[in-house]
Design an enzyme around this catalytic site. Structure first.
Site, PDB file in Angstrom:
ATOM      1  N   SER A 149       0.862  -1.200   0.000  1.00  0.00           N
ATOM      2  CA  SER A 149       0.000   0.000   0.000  1.00  0.00           C
ATOM      3  C   SER A 149       0.887   1.235   0.000  1.00  0.00           C
ATOM      4  O   SER A 149       2.090   1.151   0.305  1.00  0.00           O
ATOM      5  CB  SER A 149      -0.866  -0.023   1.266  1.00  0.00           C
ATOM      6  OG  SER A 149      -1.449   1.237   1.529  1.00  0.00           O
ATOM      7  N   TYR A 162      -3.965  -0.743   9.847  1.00  0.00           N
ATOM      8  CA  TYR A 162      -3.716  -0.930   8.406  1.00  0.00           C
ATOM      9  C   TYR A 162      -2.293  -0.488   8.067  1.00  0.00           C
ATOM     10  O   TYR A 162      -1.560  -1.186   7.361  1.00  0.00           O
ATOM     11  CB  TYR A 162      -4.748  -0.133   7.608  1.00  0.00           C
ATOM     12  CG  TYR A 162      -4.728  -0.396   6.119  1.00  0.00           C
ATOM     13  CD1 TYR A 162      -5.346  -1.515   5.581  1.00  0.00           C
ATOM     14  CD2 TYR A 162      -4.085   0.481   5.246  1.00  0.00           C
ATOM     15  CE1 TYR A 162      -5.334  -1.756   4.212  1.00  0.00           C
ATOM     16  CE2 TYR A 162      -4.063   0.251   3.882  1.00  0.00           C
ATOM     17  CZ  TYR A 162      -4.691  -0.871   3.370  1.00  0.00           C
ATOM     18  OH  TYR A 162      -4.677  -1.111   2.011  1.00  0.00           O
TER      19      TYR A 162
HETATM   20  P1  NAP Z   1     -11.839  -5.275  -1.591  1.00  0.00           P
HETATM   21  O1  NAP Z   1     -12.585  -5.042  -2.849  1.00  0.00           O
HETATM   22  O2  NAP Z   1     -12.454  -4.970  -0.266  1.00  0.00           O
HETATM   23  O3  NAP Z   1     -11.277  -6.761  -1.610  1.00  0.00           O
HETATM   24  C1  NAP Z   1     -10.708  -7.355  -0.481  1.00  0.00           C
HETATM   25  C2  NAP Z   1     -10.659  -8.853  -0.683  1.00  0.00           C
HETATM   26  O4  NAP Z   1     -10.146  -9.463   0.514  1.00  0.00           O
HETATM   27  C3  NAP Z   1     -12.047  -9.445  -0.919  1.00  0.00           C
HETATM   28  O5  NAP Z   1     -11.957 -10.534  -1.787  1.00  0.00           O
HETATM   29  C4  NAP Z   1     -12.412  -9.897   0.475  1.00  0.00           C
HETATM   30  O6  NAP Z   1     -13.410 -10.898   0.509  1.00  0.00           O
HETATM   31  C5  NAP Z   1     -11.086 -10.450   0.935  1.00  0.00           C
HETATM   32  N1  NAP Z   1     -11.088 -10.638   2.367  1.00  0.00           N
HETATM   33  C6  NAP Z   1     -11.241  -9.695   3.325  1.00  0.00           C
HETATM   34  N2  NAP Z   1     -11.253 -10.274   4.536  1.00  0.00           N
HETATM   35  C7  NAP Z   1     -11.138 -11.607   4.342  1.00  0.00           C
HETATM   36  C8  NAP Z   1     -11.103 -12.741   5.197  1.00  0.00           C
HETATM   37  N3  NAP Z   1     -11.228 -12.634   6.531  1.00  0.00           N
HETATM   38  N4  NAP Z   1     -10.945 -13.958   4.646  1.00  0.00           N
HETATM   39  C9  NAP Z   1     -10.864 -14.105   3.319  1.00  0.00           C
HETATM   40  N5  NAP Z   1     -10.891 -13.081   2.445  1.00  0.00           N
HETATM   41  C10 NAP Z   1     -11.028 -11.849   2.962  1.00  0.00           C
HETATM   42  O7  NAP Z   1     -10.539  -4.368  -1.583  1.00  0.00           O
HETATM   43  P2  NAP Z   1      -9.307  -4.206  -2.612  1.00  0.00           P
HETATM   44  O8  NAP Z   1      -9.084  -2.757  -2.698  1.00  0.00           O
HETATM   45  O9  NAP Z   1      -9.493  -5.011  -3.843  1.00  0.00           O
HETATM   46  O10 NAP Z   1      -8.165  -4.800  -1.701  1.00  0.00           O
HETATM   47  C11 NAP Z   1      -7.288  -5.828  -2.112  1.00  0.00           C
HETATM   48  C12 NAP Z   1      -5.931  -5.601  -1.471  1.00  0.00           C
HETATM   49  O11 NAP Z   1      -5.382  -4.381  -1.959  1.00  0.00           O
HETATM   50  C13 NAP Z   1      -5.986  -5.452   0.050  1.00  0.00           C
HETATM   51  O12 NAP Z   1      -4.855  -6.087   0.628  1.00  0.00           O
HETATM   52  C14 NAP Z   1      -5.894  -3.950   0.237  1.00  0.00           C
HETATM   53  O13 NAP Z   1      -5.373  -3.594   1.476  1.00  0.00           O
HETATM   54  C15 NAP Z   1      -4.949  -3.597  -0.892  1.00  0.00           C
HETATM   55  N6  NAP Z   1      -4.947  -2.182  -1.293  1.00  0.00           N
HETATM   56  C16 NAP Z   1      -6.072  -1.567  -1.753  1.00  0.00           C
HETATM   57  C17 NAP Z   1      -6.002  -0.242  -2.141  1.00  0.00           C
HETATM   58  C18 NAP Z   1      -7.186   0.507  -2.667  1.00  0.00           C
HETATM   59  O14 NAP Z   1      -7.073   1.733  -2.876  1.00  0.00           O
HETATM   60  N7  NAP Z   1      -8.311  -0.107  -2.914  1.00  0.00           N
HETATM   61  C19 NAP Z   1      -4.789   0.457  -2.058  1.00  0.00           C
HETATM   62  C20 NAP Z   1      -3.671  -0.212  -1.575  1.00  0.00           C
HETATM   63  C21 NAP Z   1      -3.756  -1.539  -1.199  1.00  0.00           C
HETATM   64  P3  NAP Z   1     -14.965 -10.481   0.762  1.00  0.00           P
HETATM   65  O15 NAP Z   1     -15.457  -9.877  -0.520  1.00  0.00           O
HETATM   66  O16 NAP Z   1     -15.588 -11.756   1.127  1.00  0.00           O
HETATM   67  O17 NAP Z   1     -14.942  -9.450   1.881  1.00  0.00           O
END
Ligand code: NAP
Length: 257
Positions: A149, A162
């Site tokens: 991140s 986080y």
């Molecule tokens: P997202 O759409 O909320 O996706 C998160 C994923 O993680 C979903 O598939 C979710 O499953 C899964 N997850 C969460 N808790 C879980 C658990 N207890 N067991 C199994 N699966 C779980 O968010 P995203 O933005 O795509 O995030 C993906 C990664 O990118 C994360 O590590 C996040 O920190 C990182 N990231 C995101 C951003 C951003 O701006 N969006 C920036 C930097 C880093 P469910 O759908 O079942 O909840």
């Protein structure tokens, strides 16, 4: 001439790939030729359709990363379904927002378990799998991509667990690279900027904060999940064989400003 980005014949395990960045990476890896297993708690029906549309195999594994209990069976199911695992993408992650003076122990522990503890033990299981194969197949290689991140580099506000987890993921990426670069395993991370996913819905709903973020992004737009696909293919492929322990920002220039 062979294409160094070609993933034909490779197999990948992606966590949290029913939506968002994980889905985009799973699809990009499949488009580059990899068969894909995904592990998560929500059925990945849309991702299955997208991966199978590329002609690649797809395996769905049920797993909840609020503990590390599912990790042995995830590796077993992925290996049973795909034969072996060459690429691991630790993507599943959560975020909790509150002022640090009010932050609860649960919001600390939940985030640290899903975002840092589970990824480390998945790396461990994957490392054992790849290194274990090398006695029979000396050329067996592995690629790990952890999702970091901007808060692997910066402090942020109101997201203490986080920030700790994503700073930690950068740390273990470098540590594991030091331990495993000589064992045929590349360990790297991608640090997305601000991506339009469920993770950032609260941020985007806050008009003032959303406008402040956009104003700082040199590319002039928030990221789409698909922006992460190409960098993931690079780090999963032979093209990155000499890349170890890097945290690759994919941020529209955010950190350059
Ligand atoms: P997202 O759409 O909320 O996706 C998160 C994923 O993680 C979903 O598939 C979710 O499953 C899964 N997850 C969460 N808790 C879980 C658990 N207890 N067991 C199994 N699966 C779980 O968010 P995203 O933005 O795509 O995030 C993906 C990664 O990118 C994360 O590590 C996040 O920190 C990182 N990231 C995101 C951003 C951003 O701006 N969006 C920036 C930097 C880093 P469910 O759908 O079942 O909840």
């Amino acid at each position: 001439m062979t294409n160094p980005f070609d993933l034909s014949g490779r197999t990948a395990l992606v966590t949290g790939a029913n939506t968002g960045i994980g889905q985009a990476i799973a699809v990009a890896l499949a488009q580059a030729g990899a068969d894909v297993a995904v592990a998560g708690r929500t059925p990945p029906d849309e991702t299955r359709a997208m991966v199978e549309a590329t002609g690649r195999r797809f395996v769905a594994i049920s797993a909840d990363f609020t503990s590390i209990e599912p990790i042995p069976h995830i590796m077993e199911e992925a290996i049973a379904g795909l034969g072996r695992v060459d690429i691991l993408v630790n993507n599943a992650g959560i975020i909790r927002r509150a002022d640090s003076v009010d932050f609860t122990e649960d919001d600390w522990d939940d985030v640290m378990t899903v975002n840092l503890k589970a990824p480390f033990f998945l790396c461990q299981a994957f490392g054992r799998h790849v290194i274990g194969r090398q006695s029979a197949e000396p050329d067996a290689k592995g690629k790990i991509i952890n999702i970091a991140s901007m808060l692997s580099f910066q402090g942020g506000i109101r997201v203490p667990s986080y920030t700790a987890s994503k700073s930690g993921i950068a740390g273990i990426t470098k540590l594991l690279a030091c331990e495993w670069a000589g064992k045929g395993i590349n360990v790297n991370a991608i640090a997305p900027g601000y991506v339009e996913t469920n993770n950032t819905s609260a941020l985007r709903a806050d008009e003032k904060r959303s406008a402040e973020i956009l104003a700082r992004i040199p590319a002039g737009r928030w990221s789409q999940s698909s922006d992460l696909g190409g960098p993931a293919v690079f780090l999963a492929s032979d093209a990155s064989d000499y890349v170890h322990g890097t945290i690759l920002p994919v941020d529209g220039g955010w950190l350059a400003r």
